[in-house]
Scaffold this motif. Sequence first.
Motif, short mmCIF file in Angstrom:
data_model
loop_
_atom_site.label_atom_id
_atom_site.label_comp_id
_atom_site.label_asym_id
_atom_site.label_seq_id
_atom_site.Cartn_x
_atom_site.Cartn_y
_atom_site.Cartn_z
N ASP A 10 53.03 19.18 3.62
CA ASP A 10 53.12 20.60 3.23
C ASP A 10 52.28 20.93 2.00
O ASP A 10 52.80 21.47 1.00
CB ASP A 10 54.61 20.97 3.04
CG ASP A 10 55.38 20.83 4.33
OD1 ASP A 10 55.80 19.69 4.65
OD2 ASP A 10 55.53 21.83 5.05
N ASP A 43 51.19 20.92 7.91
CA ASP A 43 51.04 22.10 7.07
C ASP A 43 49.99 21.85 5.98
O ASP A 43 50.25 21.93 4.78
CB ASP A 43 52.38 22.58 6.52
CG ASP A 43 53.18 23.35 7.58
OD1 ASP A 43 52.67 23.49 8.71
OD2 ASP A 43 54.29 23.81 7.26
N ASN A 74 53.54 23.55 11.82
CA ASN A 74 53.62 24.86 12.48
C ASN A 74 52.60 25.84 11.91
O ASN A 74 52.03 26.66 12.64
CB ASN A 74 55.04 25.43 12.37
CG ASN A 74 55.57 25.47 10.96
OD1 ASN A 74 55.51 24.47 10.25
ND2 ASN A 74 56.08 26.61 10.54
N HIS A 75 52.31 25.76 10.62
CA HIS A 75 51.32 26.68 10.02
C HIS A 75 49.91 26.39 10.54
O HIS A 75 49.12 27.31 10.72
CB HIS A 75 51.34 26.57 8.50
CG HIS A 75 52.51 27.24 7.86
ND1 HIS A 75 52.43 28.50 7.30
CD2 HIS A 75 53.79 26.86 7.71
CE1 HIS A 75 53.62 28.85 6.83
NE2 HIS A 75 54.47 27.86 7.06
N HIS A 143 55.86 16.51 11.97
CA HIS A 143 55.98 17.52 10.92
C HIS A 143 57.43 17.95 10.67
O HIS A 143 57.91 17.98 9.54
CB HIS A 143 55.14 18.76 11.27
CG HIS A 143 55.31 19.86 10.28
ND1 HIS A 143 54.95 19.73 8.95
CD2 HIS A 143 55.84 21.11 10.39
CE1 HIS A 143 55.23 20.85 8.31
NE2 HIS A 143 55.78 21.71 9.15
N HIS A 181 58.19 19.71 6.38
CA HIS A 181 58.45 21.07 6.83
C HIS A 181 59.34 21.89 5.90
O HIS A 181 59.00 23.02 5.57
CB HIS A 181 59.03 21.08 8.25
CG HIS A 181 59.25 22.46 8.79
ND1 HIS A 181 58.23 23.38 8.89
CD2 HIS A 181 60.37 23.10 9.24
CE1 HIS A 181 58.72 24.52 9.40
NE2 HIS A 181 60.01 24.38 9.60
FE LIG Z 1 56.18 23.65 8.35
#
Ligand SMILES: [Fe+2]
Length: 247
Positions: A10, A43, A74-75, A143, A181
């Motif tokens: 992240d 991320d 996810n980003h 992640h 995450h």
């Molecule tokens: Fe994330």
Amino acid sequence: MPIKIIHLSDIHIASPYFIPDMYDDVVREINDIEPDIVVITGDLTNEGRLSEYEEASRYIKKIKCKNMVILPGNHDTRNAGYLLFEEYFGERIKTLRYKNITVVGVDSSEPDIDDGHIGRDKYPYIIDSFNQNKDDFKIFALHHHVIPVPLCGRERNVPTDAGDLLDVLDRLKIDMILCGHRHVPWLWNLNDMIVLNAGTASTSRTKGKISQSYNYIEIDDFLKIYRISSNGEKYILLNRKIYKDEL
Ligand SMILES: [Fe+2]
């Protein structure tokens, strides 16, 4: 000499929350450690856009390590970023073997949703990869957090198939899961499988009084896990004997 592993997550390069000086300090510390393996559990960017990938690529190249396992979060998958991820950082599902360590990393993101998901179709790859060298120290990386962690309020985004995934990993006798995450550094011990969450390494998106951090892992006869915080503190989270003849 122990095998040295860095686990970062992240970092959100190019987001308004990214702190470049903090990232550069982290890279300096990592390069001083001279890790054998670096795992980045996603991320890297904020919106998965081209300019962000270009910048992320520049920043990640500052880390000096030949054995990198870099996964999307996810980003990174937003805005068709999963295509750019492959161009800049390679496959979204990968296996690395270094000495007697096997690391299998799998993309747990889905385009434009924040939920995690591995999926039954990936289980054979995971099983086959770990079964190549059954006696290795086995690390699975993704992640999303596979078990809820504190300080997150209402729980969400745990992989939708977390129960089945954990069952697969437990049967394979995985030694350690690396994930991120939620920007909360944490360690769970599940049936002797260490579930290690990394916090955010270089953003202002922290929770409560938790500072930015990353994980440093040493493996020889012992498994030692440290959390290194941006305030300069180094905590030992775990120190336990590894009962494997080959290590
Ligand atoms: Fe994330």
